[in-house]
Design an enzyme around this catalytic site. Structure first.
Site, PDB file in Angstrom:
ATOM      1  N   SER A 146       0.807  -1.288   0.036  1.00 56.51           N
ATOM      2  CA  SER A 146       0.056   0.048  -0.163  1.00 56.51           C
ATOM      3  C   SER A 146       0.832   1.134   0.103  1.00 56.51           C
ATOM      4  O   SER A 146       2.198   1.268   0.189  1.00 56.51           O
ATOM      5  CB  SER A 146      -0.897  -0.171   1.235  1.00 56.51           C
ATOM      6  OG  SER A 146      -1.614  -1.194   1.231  1.00 56.51           O
TER       7      SER A 146
HETATM    8  N1  SAH Z   1      -0.753  -4.652   3.607  1.00 58.34           N
HETATM    9  C1  SAH Z   1      -0.125  -5.149   2.433  1.00 58.34           C
HETATM   10  C2  SAH Z   1      -1.308  -5.013   1.606  1.00 58.34           C
HETATM   11  C3  SAH Z   1      -1.227  -6.041   0.436  1.00 58.34           C
HETATM   12  S1  SAH Z   1      -2.448  -6.064  -0.732  1.00 58.34           S
HETATM   13  C4  SAH Z   1       0.996  -4.281   2.161  1.00 58.34           C
HETATM   14  O1  SAH Z   1       1.107  -3.243   2.468  1.00 58.34           O
HETATM   15  O2  SAH Z   1       1.976  -5.045   1.439  1.00 58.34           O
HETATM   16  C5  SAH Z   1      -3.760  -6.888   0.259  1.00 58.34           C
HETATM   17  C6  SAH Z   1      -3.420  -8.420   0.600  1.00 58.34           C
HETATM   18  O3  SAH Z   1      -4.500  -9.038   0.977  1.00 58.34           O
HETATM   19  C7  SAH Z   1      -3.152  -9.384  -0.590  1.00 58.34           C
HETATM   20  O4  SAH Z   1      -1.857  -9.979  -0.440  1.00 58.34           O
HETATM   21  C8  SAH Z   1      -4.080 -10.486  -0.672  1.00 58.34           C
HETATM   22  O5  SAH Z   1      -3.644 -11.692  -0.979  1.00 58.34           O
HETATM   23  C9  SAH Z   1      -4.784 -10.425   0.489  1.00 58.34           C
HETATM   24  N2  SAH Z   1      -6.239 -10.903   0.728  1.00 58.34           N
HETATM   25  C10 SAH Z   1      -7.320 -10.657  -0.086  1.00 58.34           C
HETATM   26  N3  SAH Z   1      -8.088 -11.505   0.608  1.00 58.34           N
HETATM   27  C11 SAH Z   1      -7.732 -11.716   1.669  1.00 58.34           C
HETATM   28  C12 SAH Z   1      -8.617 -12.622   2.737  1.00 58.34           C
HETATM   29  N4  SAH Z   1      -9.921 -12.983   2.801  1.00 58.34           N
HETATM   30  N5  SAH Z   1      -7.822 -13.203   3.879  1.00 58.34           N
HETATM   31  C13 SAH Z   1      -6.479 -12.686   4.016  1.00 58.34           C
HETATM   32  N6  SAH Z   1      -5.894 -12.027   2.905  1.00 58.34           N
HETATM   33  C14 SAH Z   1      -6.591 -11.501   1.961  1.00 58.34           C
END
Ligand code: SAH
Length: 211
Positions: free
Chosen positions: A59
């Site tokens: 993010s």
């Molecule tokens: N906080 C992270 C954001 C990554 S993007 C960062 O800044 O690096 C969002 C993430 O949520 C992705 O890796 C995706 O695989 C995950 N995601 C999507 N649905 C999910 C769920 N139901 N449970 C856990 N993770 C999930």
């Protein structure tokens, strides 16, 4: 590249909007360059999201700061993060709270995040592969919950994992555009505040979007 100088410049930029000194201090301790792929390392301290593979993103620093500030962490909390991704937000939370449970549905991301967080010496983080139910009910209730993927609505199963008095931040909207909500769970009601527009990858699973 002088990452420390770049990091200081980013924190200075964030400090015009983010007032919580603890959040800014935490972000000035975590090396974001270690959470992005080698080819985008030179962009690690630009205020923008970056691809981390498997169609996911780390993010934007401003959004991370805004969401973390909204959690009002004082140091004693147990926090749940949904969407470990790169693990960068997880590290910020671990700097500010007692214990962090983070859940990720893509195994390769969970593994690489765990590797970086271990190498940086974090001992108050637990990463789990997502199960059937959104979140991680096994260790509920949580003092704070942060959802780093966009949901079609506030999932009741996540609200159920939030302690009375606890805060949850979650992007809610369409698959391409959301509003960032801060919810505070009171004894008899939930207070909702809109923190503004945002754009996240989709929260996938039962109670959210289809794959
Ligand atoms: N906080 C992270 C954001 C990554 S993007 C960062 O800044 O690096 C969002 C993430 O949520 C992705 O890796 C995706 O695989 C995950 N995601 C999507 N649905 C999910 C769920 N139901 N449970 C856990 N993770 C999930």
């Amino acid at each position: 590249m002088d990452f420390a100088a770049e990091r200081a410049r980013l924190i200075e930029h964030l400090s015009s909007e983010i007032k919580d000194k603890r959040v800014l201090a935490a972000m000035s301790r975590v090396p974001r360059e270690q959470f992005v792929p080698p080819e985008s390392r030179h962009l690690a301290y630009e205020d923008m999201p970056l691809p981390i593979g498997l169609e996911q993103t780390i993010s934007q620093p401003f959004i991370i700061a805004l969401m973390t500030e909204a959690l009002e962490l004082k140091g004693g909390e147990k926090v749940l993060e949904i969407g470990t991704g790169s693990g960068y937000q997880t590290a910020i939370l671990a700097e500010l709270a007692r214990f962090v449970v983070s859940v990720e549905r893509l195994a390769p991301l969970a593994e690489s995040a765990k590797k970086v967080l271990d190498s940086l010496g974090y001992r108050n983080i637990e990463i789990h592969l997502a199960g059937e139910t959104l979140g991680w009910p096994q260790q509920a209730p949580y003092d704070a919950i942060i959802v780093t993927a966009g949901a079609p609505r506030v999932p009741p199963e996540l609200l159920a994992q939030l302690a009375i008095g606890g805060r949850m931040v979650i992007p809610v909207g369409s698959r391409h555009l959301q509003e960032l909500y801060k919810l505070t769970r009171r004894r008899r009601k939930v207070v909702t505040k809109n923190l503004g527009g945002c754009r996240f990858v989709s929260l996938i699973g039962k109670g959210a979007w289809e794959e």
